[in-house]
Design a protein around this motif. Sequence first.
Motif, mmCIF file in Angstrom:
data_model
loop_
_atom_site.group_PDB
_atom_site.id
_atom_site.type_symbol
_atom_site.label_atom_id
_atom_site.label_comp_id
_atom_site.label_asym_id
_atom_site.label_seq_id
_atom_site.Cartn_x
_atom_site.Cartn_y
_atom_site.Cartn_z
ATOM 1 N N TYR A 25 -7.860 61.704 -2.673
ATOM 2 C CA TYR A 25 -8.205 60.478 -3.394
ATOM 3 C C TYR A 25 -7.577 60.446 -4.790
ATOM 4 C CZ TYR A 25 -11.467 59.147 0.243
ATOM 5 O OH TYR A 25 -12.018 58.774 1.428
ATOM 6 N N ARG A 26 -7.475 61.574 -5.429
ATOM 7 C CA ARG A 26 -6.809 61.600 -6.741
ATOM 8 C C ARG A 26 -5.320 61.303 -6.602
ATOM 9 N NH1 ARG A 26 -9.971 66.734 -9.373
ATOM 10 N NH2 ARG A 26 -11.849 65.564 -9.903
ATOM 11 N N ALA A 27 -4.704 61.818 -5.544
ATOM 12 C CA ALA A 27 -3.290 61.533 -5.315
ATOM 13 C C ALA A 27 -3.079 60.049 -5.022
ATOM 14 C CB ALA A 27 -2.762 62.384 -4.163
ATOM 15 N N VAL A 28 -3.989 59.456 -4.260
ATOM 16 C CA VAL A 28 -3.898 58.026 -3.972
ATOM 17 C C VAL A 28 -4.046 57.232 -5.259
ATOM 18 C CG1 VAL A 28 -5.102 56.098 -2.861
ATOM 19 C CG2 VAL A 28 -4.646 58.188 -1.584
ATOM 20 N N GLN A 29 -4.965 57.637 -6.111
ATOM 21 C CA GLN A 29 -5.181 56.927 -7.372
ATOM 22 C C GLN A 29 -3.942 56.985 -8.263
ATOM 23 O OE1 GLN A 29 -8.454 58.421 -9.653
ATOM 24 N NE2 GLN A 29 -8.535 56.612 -10.952
ATOM 25 N N ARG A 30 -3.197 58.083 -8.191
ATOM 26 C CA ARG A 30 -1.982 58.218 -9.003
ATOM 27 C C ARG A 30 -0.764 57.569 -8.350
ATOM 28 N NH1 ARG A 30 -4.276 63.528 -9.612
ATOM 29 N NH2 ARG A 30 -3.001 64.210 -7.868
ATOM 30 N N SER A 31 -0.866 57.154 -7.103
ATOM 31 C CA SER A 31 0.291 56.630 -6.376
ATOM 32 C C SER A 31 0.736 55.277 -6.927
ATOM 33 C CB SER A 31 -0.028 56.497 -4.886
ATOM 34 O OG SER A 31 -0.929 55.439 -4.674
ATOM 35 N N ALA A 32 2.009 54.987 -6.697
ATOM 36 C CA ALA A 32 2.580 53.726 -7.173
ATOM 37 C C ALA A 32 1.964 52.537 -6.428
ATOM 38 C CB ALA A 32 4.089 53.744 -6.983
ATOM 39 N N ALA A 33 1.666 52.701 -5.136
ATOM 40 C CA ALA A 33 1.079 51.600 -4.361
ATOM 41 C C ALA A 33 -0.285 51.205 -4.932
ATOM 42 C CB ALA A 33 0.939 52.001 -2.897
ATOM 43 N N PHE A 34 -1.116 52.191 -5.250
ATOM 44 C CA PHE A 34 -2.435 51.918 -5.817
ATOM 45 C C PHE A 34 -2.299 51.253 -7.185
ATOM 46 C CE2 PHE A 34 -6.293 53.149 -8.141
ATOM 47 C CZ PHE A 34 -7.257 52.692 -7.259
ATOM 48 N N GLN A 35 -1.373 51.720 -7.984
ATOM 49 C CA GLN A 35 -1.163 51.135 -9.315
ATOM 50 C C GLN A 35 -0.692 49.683 -9.213
ATOM 51 O OE1 GLN A 35 -2.237 52.567 -12.043
ATOM 52 N NE2 GLN A 35 -2.833 54.341 -10.816
ATOM 53 N N ARG A 36 0.156 49.385 -8.201
ATOM 54 C CA ARG A 36 0.585 47.990 -8.003
ATOM 55 C C ARG A 36 -0.596 47.106 -7.617
ATOM 56 N NH1 ARG A 36 5.038 50.442 -5.594
ATOM 57 N NH2 ARG A 36 4.106 50.168 -3.527
ATOM 58 N N ILE A 37 -1.469 47.611 -6.768
ATOM 59 C CA ILE A 37 -2.642 46.828 -6.358
ATOM 60 C C ILE A 37 -3.537 46.562 -7.565
ATOM 61 C CG2 ILE A 37 -4.757 46.876 -4.972
ATOM 62 C CD1 ILE A 37 -3.140 48.542 -2.913
ATOM 63 N N ARG A 38 -3.786 47.579 -8.357
ATOM 64 C CA ARG A 38 -4.621 47.395 -9.561
ATOM 65 C C ARG A 38 -3.969 46.454 -10.555
ATOM 66 N NH1 ARG A 38 -8.758 51.491 -11.163
ATOM 67 N NH2 ARG A 38 -8.137 50.842 -13.236
ATOM 68 N N HIS A 39 -2.648 46.571 -10.721
ATOM 69 C CA HIS A 39 -1.935 45.693 -11.649
ATOM 70 C C HIS A 39 -2.039 44.239 -11.184
ATOM 71 C CE1 HIS A 39 1.063 44.328 -14.500
ATOM 72 N NE2 HIS A 39 1.683 43.721 -13.496
ATOM 73 N N SER A 40 -1.885 44.012 -9.883
ATOM 74 C CA SER A 40 -2.001 42.658 -9.340
ATOM 75 C C SER A 40 -3.402 42.097 -9.571
ATOM 76 C CB SER A 40 -1.678 42.685 -7.844
ATOM 77 O OG SER A 40 -1.924 41.435 -7.269
ATOM 78 N N TYR A 41 -4.408 42.934 -9.370
ATOM 79 C CA TYR A 41 -5.790 42.516 -9.593
ATOM 80 C C TYR A 41 -6.010 42.153 -11.064
ATOM 81 C CZ TYR A 41 -10.834 42.968 -10.193
ATOM 82 O OH TYR A 41 -12.139 42.753 -10.529
ATOM 83 N N ARG A 42 -5.580 43.035 -11.936
ATOM 84 C CA ARG A 42 -5.817 42.800 -13.373
ATOM 85 C C ARG A 42 -5.054 41.606 -13.905
ATOM 86 N NH1 ARG A 42 -5.446 49.098 -15.158
ATOM 87 N NH2 ARG A 42 -7.589 49.639 -14.635
ATOM 88 N N THR A 43 -3.819 41.392 -13.437
ATOM 89 C CA THR A 43 -3.045 40.267 -13.961
ATOM 90 C C THR A 43 -3.622 38.930 -13.517
ATOM 91 O OG1 THR A 43 -1.481 40.439 -12.119
ATOM 92 C CG2 THR A 43 -0.873 41.520 -14.196
ATOM 93 N N PHE A 44 -4.433 38.917 -12.473
ATOM 94 C CA PHE A 44 -5.102 37.679 -12.089
ATOM 95 C C PHE A 44 -6.477 37.560 -12.737
ATOM 96 C CE2 PHE A 44 -7.976 35.202 -9.463
ATOM 97 C CZ PHE A 44 -7.287 34.014 -9.366
ATOM 98 N N VAL A 45 -7.287 38.599 -12.623
ATOM 99 C CA VAL A 45 -8.697 38.505 -13.018
ATOM 100 C C VAL A 45 -8.880 38.373 -14.527
ATOM 101 C CG1 VAL A 45 -10.867 39.778 -13.072
ATOM 102 C CG2 VAL A 45 -9.592 39.612 -10.958
ATOM 103 N N PHE A 46 -8.204 39.172 -15.317
ATOM 104 C CA PHE A 46 -8.448 39.130 -16.762
ATOM 105 C C PHE A 46 -8.060 37.787 -17.391
ATOM 106 C CE2 PHE A 46 -8.299 44.018 -16.897
ATOM 107 C CZ PHE A 46 -9.646 44.077 -16.637
ATOM 108 N N PRO A 47 -6.872 37.249 -17.143
ATOM 109 C CA PRO A 47 -6.564 35.946 -17.745
ATOM 110 C C PRO A 47 -7.481 34.823 -17.244
ATOM 111 C CG PRO A 47 -4.555 36.986 -16.959
ATOM 112 C CD PRO A 47 -5.689 37.817 -16.475
ATOM 113 N N VAL A 48 -7.762 34.809 -15.951
ATOM 114 C CA VAL A 48 -8.612 33.745 -15.409
ATOM 115 C C VAL A 48 -10.030 33.857 -15.973
ATOM 116 C CG1 VAL A 48 -9.680 32.904 -13.270
ATOM 117 C CG2 VAL A 48 -7.245 33.379 -13.344
ATOM 118 N N SER A 49 -10.533 35.080 -16.097
ATOM 119 C CA SER A 49 -11.869 35.260 -16.685
ATOM 120 C C SER A 49 -11.887 34.796 -18.137
ATOM 121 C CB SER A 49 -12.292 36.723 -16.606
ATOM 122 O OG SER A 49 -12.394 37.132 -15.278
ATOM 123 N N GLY A 50 -10.841 35.101 -18.882
ATOM 124 C CA GLY A 50 -10.763 34.664 -20.272
ATOM 125 C C GLY A 50 -10.725 33.150 -20.398
#
Length: 173
Positions: A75-100
Amino acid sequence: MPQQQTRNPEPGGQLDWWATAPLPAPGAGQVPVPAPVAPTEFVPGPAAEFVPVPGRQFVPGPEPVPATDSSIEVYRAVQRSAAFQRIRHSYRTFVFPVSGVFLAWYLFYVAAQAAAPALMRRPVAGPVNVAWLLGLLQFATTFLLAWLYARNARTKRDRAALSLRWDTQDQLR
């Protein structure tokens, strides 16, 4: 089916449908474990109820498996993976601006109510005034944002997250 309570219980008493065996006083021994219950099935109809399923027995599920060091590392390796980081980045780039934006829109509505009551009382159409219109637009905005979030998740994150999930489960086997 339990009968409905027709009177108030005495002080400190319990209602019929909540009645359970009293717990022993601390230090008076261990609390007995209830016996397994036979599986039941819901029978619809005028007297809808749960009835025992004949020929089936209650089988307890498997005990939870404690996490091992190897599964934690997966699970730590998955958390550090590029695929997981892309998913989190996609989530954050939508949720934070829309919430603001939505928070600013809501605060504008509240501030307008407090700062410009005469403007908010101005009629728009019949009995609907500016305050009612902005309040109803708050609901419309909420539903619009829920739909946009679901569409964004479905088109940009769900497939990648599912793929990552299957890869992780394959590594854990």
